[in-house]
Design an enzyme around this catalytic site. Structure first.
Site: not given
Ligand code: ADP
Ligand code: AMP
Length: 233
Positions: A26, A101, A184
């Protein structure tokens, strides 16, 4: 959540939401696309890292969550994002990287944009298999000044340890260490799936293969983004 008084009067141009797992590319793509398209690059991860570096109360709050690979709570994240959207450069349009998110953030974003007469025009999803993400993040180096991303194998800087764009020092993020990377991905991929479904349901999702080289991903992204934003001023 409703936009705070004073924010509702401002307007916003085209809105692109760049989706992808941590390490999908990204930031790499946003750097090029924001310049080509004349959009402000808004990356919540960069905003949090700046707050941590500056030692602000926001940074102190965010750091623990970031170190554990968790999402920072919505209350904090959304407030920060709305403040960023109120800045003058957002009126020309924005390229969001790392926000939303989760679906709660996606809903708040829709409301905030509607209050400014805007909407999400397109949500390109850079698709990279989970197995590749670990190598991407483990080999990533970013610059101190602006977070420009490099990779020790796939995107080397011209001069080792120095950013090609602004000359600042390159470093490895604390949360790119193997243990935090695993955390993560474990904690964030489920929420990403839901955000992808949210934008698919809203008719703005566009999948792009993120496994090919960086320039090819850029041209594939432009192919889906340009027609979607062309009709707006
Ligand atoms: P994100 O912002 O989605 O977390 P980045 O843009 O920082 O991801 O990219 C993660 C790492 O992968 C960086 O080291 C970057 O140089 C590298 N990378 C990005 N796109 C590609 C690609 N298409 N092929 C190979 N490596 C890539
Ligand atoms: P990134 O640079 O996008 O990989 O983000 C780095 C870290 O910042 C994430 O692992 C989260 O802890 C935090 N973060 C960034 N964006 C958000 C967001 N939209 N919501 C919650 N936490 C975020």
């Amino acid at each position: 959540m409703t936009a705070a008084p004073g924010r509702a009067n401002s307007t916003i141009g085209r809105v692109v939401v760049l989706l992808g797992a941590p390490g999908a590319g990204k930031g790499t793509q946003a750097q090029v696309l924001s310049q080509k398209l004349g959009l402000a690059h808004v990356a919540t991860g960069d905003l949090f890292r700046a707050a941590v570096r500056d030692g602000t109360p926001l940074g102190v709050t965010a750091k623990g969550f970031m170190d554990r690979g968790e999402l920072v709570p919505d209350s904090v994240t959304i407030e920060m994002l709305l403040e960023r959207l109120a800045k003058p450069d957002a009126e020309a349009g924005i390229l969001l990287d790392g926000f939303p998110r989760n679906t709660a953030q996606a809903g708040v974003l829709d409301e905030a944009l509607a209050a400014k007469g805007g909407r999400v025009d397109i949500a390109p999803f850079i698709e990279v298999p989970e197995a590749d993400l670990v190598a991407r993040l483990g080999g990533r180096w970013i610059c101190r000044a602006q977070g420009h991303p490099y990779h020790e194998l796939t995107k080397k800087p011209a001069q080792p340890g120095v950013c090609d764009v602004d000359g600042s020092e390159l470093y490895q993020r604390d949360d790119d260490k193997p243990e935090t990377v695993k955390a993560r991905l474990r904690q964030q991929l489920g929420a990403l799936d839901q955000v992808v479904s949210y934008y698919r349901d809203h008719g703005v999702l566009a999948g792009v293969d993120g496994r090919v080289d960086i320039d090819k991903v850029t041209s594939d992204l432009l192919e889906v983004i340009v027609p979607a934003i062309q009709s707006k001023g």
